[in-house]
Design a protein around this motif. Structure first.
Motif, PDB file in Angstrom:
ATOM      1  N   ILE A   1      54.275  34.365  29.960  1.00 62.22           N
ATOM      2  CA  ILE A   1      53.128  34.535  29.066  1.00 62.22           C
ATOM      3  C   ILE A   1      52.162  33.364  29.201  1.00 62.22           C
ATOM      4  CG2 ILE A   1      52.409  34.740  26.659  1.00 62.22           C
ATOM      5  CD1 ILE A   1      55.137  36.090  26.104  1.00 62.22           C
ATOM      6  N   LYS A   2      52.689  32.149  29.121  1.00 61.75           N
ATOM      7  CA  LYS A   2      51.827  30.967  29.194  1.00 61.75           C
ATOM      8  C   LYS A   2      51.143  30.840  30.549  1.00 61.75           C
ATOM      9  CE  LYS A   2      54.396  28.343  25.695  1.00 61.75           C
ATOM     10  NZ  LYS A   2      55.225  27.137  25.406  1.00 61.75           N
ATOM     11  N   GLY A   3      51.885  31.181  31.604  1.00 63.18           N
ATOM     12  CA  GLY A   3      51.312  31.100  32.938  1.00 63.18           C
ATOM     13  C   GLY A   3      50.165  32.081  33.125  1.00 63.18           C
ATOM     14  N   TYR A   4      50.324  33.278  32.576  1.00 65.48           N
ATOM     15  CA  TYR A   4      49.272  34.288  32.696  1.00 65.48           C
ATOM     16  C   TYR A   4      48.028  33.849  31.927  1.00 65.48           C
ATOM     17  CZ  TYR A   4      47.107  38.897  33.028  1.00 65.48           C
ATOM     18  OH  TYR A   4      46.239  39.935  33.302  1.00 65.48           O
ATOM     19  N   VAL A   5      48.228  33.317  30.729  1.00 64.43           N
ATOM     20  CA  VAL A   5      47.098  32.849  29.927  1.00 64.43           C
ATOM     21  C   VAL A   5      46.348  31.734  30.650  1.00 64.43           C
ATOM     22  CG1 VAL A   5      46.438  31.704  27.764  1.00 64.43           C
ATOM     23  CG2 VAL A   5      48.156  33.523  27.740  1.00 64.43           C
ATOM     24  N   GLU A   6      47.074  30.837  31.282  1.00 70.75           N
ATOM     25  CA  GLU A   6      46.456  29.696  31.941  1.00 70.75           C
ATOM     26  C   GLU A   6      45.773  30.075  33.253  1.00 70.75           C
ATOM     27  OE1 GLU A   6      44.946  26.114  32.734  1.00 70.75           O
ATOM     28  OE2 GLU A   6      45.900  26.724  30.844  1.00 70.75           O
ATOM     29  N   GLN A   7      46.370  31.000  33.996  1.00 70.63           N
ATOM     30  CA  GLN A   7      45.910  31.244  35.360  1.00 70.63           C
ATOM     31  C   GLN A   7      45.074  32.503  35.560  1.00 70.63           C
ATOM     32  OE1 GLN A   7      49.478  31.134  37.775  1.00 70.63           O
ATOM     33  NE2 GLN A   7      50.180  29.237  36.813  1.00 70.63           N
ATOM     34  N   SER A   8      45.190  33.473  34.680  1.00 70.06           N
ATOM     35  CA  SER A   8      44.491  34.729  34.904  1.00 70.06           C
ATOM     36  C   SER A   8      42.974  34.570  34.772  1.00 70.06           C
ATOM     37  CB  SER A   8      44.957  35.794  33.910  1.00 70.06           C
ATOM     38  OG  SER A   8      44.147  36.962  34.025  1.00 70.06           O
ATOM     39  N   PRO A   9      42.207  35.086  35.734  1.00 73.45           N
ATOM     40  CA  PRO A   9      40.743  35.034  35.632  1.00 73.45           C
ATOM     41  C   PRO A   9      40.215  35.877  34.477  1.00 73.45           C
ATOM     42  CG  PRO A   9      41.430  36.397  37.494  1.00 73.45           C
ATOM     43  CD  PRO A   9      42.653  35.691  36.999  1.00 73.45           C
ATOM     44  N   ARG A  10      41.040  36.779  33.977  1.00 77.15           N
ATOM     45  CA  ARG A  10      40.627  37.607  32.842  1.00 77.15           C
ATOM     46  C   ARG A  10      40.499  36.785  31.557  1.00 77.15           C
ATOM     47  NH1 ARG A  10      41.202  43.219  33.507  1.00 77.15           N
ATOM     48  NH2 ARG A  10      42.177  43.853  35.466  1.00 77.15           N
ATOM     49  N   ASN A  11      41.069  35.577  31.557  1.00 78.76           N
ATOM     50  CA  ASN A  11      40.961  34.716  30.382  1.00 78.76           C
ATOM     51  C   ASN A  11      39.648  33.935  30.375  1.00 78.76           C
ATOM     52  OD1 ASN A  11      41.736  33.526  27.950  1.00 78.76           O
ATOM     53  ND2 ASN A  11      42.895  31.886  28.945  1.00 78.76           N
ATOM     54  N   ARG A  12      38.703  34.393  31.135  1.00 75.29           N
ATOM     55  CA  ARG A  12      37.366  33.804  31.154  1.00 75.29           C
ATOM     56  C   ARG A  12      36.330  34.922  31.166  1.00 75.29           C
ATOM     57  NH1 ARG A  12      37.243  28.361  31.949  1.00 75.29           N
ATOM     58  NH2 ARG A  12      39.232  27.385  32.570  1.00 75.29           N
ATOM     59  N   VAL A  13      35.161  34.631  30.669  1.00 72.79           N
ATOM     60  CA  VAL A  13      34.085  35.618  30.632  1.00 72.79           C
ATOM     61  C   VAL A  13      33.502  35.782  32.031  1.00 72.79           C
ATOM     62  CG1 VAL A  13      31.805  36.169  29.682  1.00 72.79           C
ATOM     63  CG2 VAL A  13      33.542  35.090  28.224  1.00 72.79           C
ATOM     64  N   TYR A  14      33.533  36.992  32.536  1.00 74.71           N
ATOM     65  CA  TYR A  14      32.952  37.262  33.844  1.00 74.71           C
ATOM     66  C   TYR A  14      31.433  37.114  33.769  1.00 74.71           C
ATOM     67  CZ  TYR A  14      37.446  39.319  35.278  1.00 74.71           C
ATOM     68  OH  TYR A  14      38.769  39.524  35.593  1.00 74.71           O
ATOM     69  N   GLU A  15      30.847  36.657  34.834  1.00 80.20           N
ATOM     70  CA  GLU A  15      29.400  36.401  34.876  1.00 80.20           C
ATOM     71  C   GLU A  15      28.597  37.646  34.504  1.00 80.20           C
ATOM     72  OE1 GLU A  15      25.992  34.729  38.015  1.00 80.20           O
ATOM     73  OE2 GLU A  15      28.101  34.886  38.613  1.00 80.20           O
ATOM     74  N   GLU A  16      29.016  38.800  34.994  1.00 84.76           N
ATOM     75  CA  GLU A  16      28.260  40.031  34.736  1.00 84.76           C
ATOM     76  C   GLU A  16      28.398  40.520  33.297  1.00 84.76           C
ATOM     77  OE1 GLU A  16      32.166  41.224  36.858  1.00 84.76           O
ATOM     78  OE2 GLU A  16      30.677  39.595  36.914  1.00 84.76           O
ATOM     79  N   GLU A  17      29.356  39.967  32.540  1.00 85.14           N
ATOM     80  CA  GLU A  17      29.561  40.374  31.151  1.00 85.14           C
ATOM     81  C   GLU A  17      28.967  39.387  30.147  1.00 85.14           C
ATOM     82  OE1 GLU A  17      33.788  40.512  31.136  1.00 85.14           O
ATOM     83  OE2 GLU A  17      33.897  42.614  31.777  1.00 85.14           O
ATOM     84  N   ALA A  18      28.562  38.212  30.607  1.00 86.84           N
ATOM     85  CA  ALA A  18      28.138  37.143  29.709  1.00 86.84           C
ATOM     86  C   ALA A  18      26.896  37.533  28.897  1.00 86.84           C
ATOM     87  CB  ALA A  18      27.863  35.867  30.496  1.00 86.84           C
ATOM     88  N   LEU A  19      26.982  37.340  27.588  1.00 85.09           N
ATOM     89  CA  LEU A  19      25.854  37.626  26.704  1.00 85.09           C
ATOM     90  C   LEU A  19      24.735  36.600  26.881  1.00 85.09           C
ATOM     91  CD1 LEU A  19      27.852  38.610  23.501  1.00 85.09           C
ATOM     92  CD2 LEU A  19      26.464  40.132  24.927  1.00 85.09           C
ATOM     93  N   ARG A  20      25.124  35.419  27.347  1.00 86.08           N
ATOM     94  CA  ARG A  20      24.138  34.390  27.711  1.00 86.08           C
ATOM     95  C   ARG A  20      24.579  33.779  29.031  1.00 86.08           C
ATOM     96  NH1 ARG A  20      25.392  31.897  22.666  1.00 86.08           N
ATOM     97  NH2 ARG A  20      25.896  30.014  23.857  1.00 86.08           N
ATOM     98  N   GLU A  21      23.640  33.297  29.784  1.00 84.00           N
ATOM     99  CA  GLU A  21      23.957  32.735  31.095  1.00 84.00           C
ATOM    100  C   GLU A  21      24.956  31.591  31.008  1.00 84.00           C
ATOM    101  OE1 GLU A  21      21.567  30.600  34.837  1.00 84.00           O
ATOM    102  OE2 GLU A  21      20.480  31.807  33.348  1.00 84.00           O
TER     103      GLU A  21
END
Length: 276
Positions: free
Chosen positions: A10-30
């Motif tokens: 669980i901790k490894g997935y939270v730390e390493q998964s790119p899904r735990n960050r806002v993708y550029e194309e989804e960002a409400l602000r740059e």
């Protein structure tokens, strides 16, 4: 499989998964592109046959529509519950924004839930690969969540409650806003997986359902629609405001004012309990 292995997954997935960050194309602000959503999680385990689960069928708690772990997964032995605390960036932005939900918080609510779904799948897949059965009620076709009461009389309820599961699994207790106060606070989101893997339950370091809440009323003062009082929370008022944000920010929505800028935001609050 040992608890340490599951914790690591669980901790490894939270730390390493790119899904735990806002993708550029989804960002409400740059400037929000690449923003991290969650910090390191808190994880708890409960016995699937813990009597507290049966107690959730009481109409004064959740109701008979609540499904026991064994009803979701015959032969269930363990419920794995986790709390993912929002990053300081998300928490601080929402605390500073006095009325509307901050863009950062909206990402946490929507992309944050997408991430949890991916984490549930990842954990379930790893348990299955290790030879165990696994079921995540939140993504099961039988799961339902009701808002305003319908013809069946059910309202503001569901047949699986991540917060109640977290309480049973030793993660924390309820606050006046009906959110869960964990050792890493209230601002974040929960998830759980039921499995036939057997492990030792996490001890509950509390005796009552609201032990961590000091009744300081900070959450009530933060609520934009005054839905929280010493008597508890007016779910209809809260839901109406959330629906209003959905109209304003669709497909995003949220609030979280009762979870940010309060003593229980990112830790167990200090101080003595104030009598009602």
């Amino acid at each position: 499989m040992q608890q340490e292995q599951v914790d690591s997954l669980i901790k490894g997935y939270v730390e390493q998964s790119p899904r735990n960050r806002v993708y550029e194309e989804e960002a409400l602000r740059e400037d929000l592109a690449g923003m991290k959503l969650y910090d390191e999680p808190v994880i708890g385990y409960s016995d699937a046959e813990d009597s507290l689960y049966a107690g959730l069928k009481d109409p004064d708690v959740i109701g008979p529509h609540f499904m026991l772990p064994s009803e979701w997964l015959p032969g269930a032995k363990t419920v794995i519950s986790f709390f993912l605390p929002f990053t300081e960036q998300i928490r601080r932005a929402n605390a500073l924004e006095k009325v509307r939900p901050a863009d950062e918080w909206l990402h946490g609510r929507i992309e944050g839930q997408v991430f949890i779904i991916s984490l549930l799948a990842y954990l379930s897949e790893n348990l299955t690969a290790a030879g165990y059965q696994a079921k995540a009620p939140a993504v099961d076709s039988r799961f339902f969540s009701a808002e305003a009461p319908g013809e069946d009389g059910l309202g503001y309820t569901s047949n699986w409650s991540e917060r109640h599961v977290a309480y049973i699994s030793g993660l924390g207790t309820f606050g006046l806003s009906r959110g869960m106060i964990t050792l890493k606070g209230m601002a974040g989101r929960f998830g759980s997986v039921i499995t036939d893997w057997k492990t030792q339950a996490t001890s509950r370091e509390y005796d009552s359902y609201d032990e961590y809440c000091t009744l300081c009323m900070a959450c009530a003062r933060k609520c934009p629609v005054h839905a929280i009082s010493k008597e508890g929370k007016d779910q209809a008022l809260c839901a109406a405001y959330i629906n209003k944000t959905k109209e304003q920010f669709y497909p995003y929505y949220g609030c979280g004012k009762c979870q940010t800028g309060v003593p229980c935001e990112h830790g167990k609050p200090k101080g003595r309990r104030i009598d009602r």
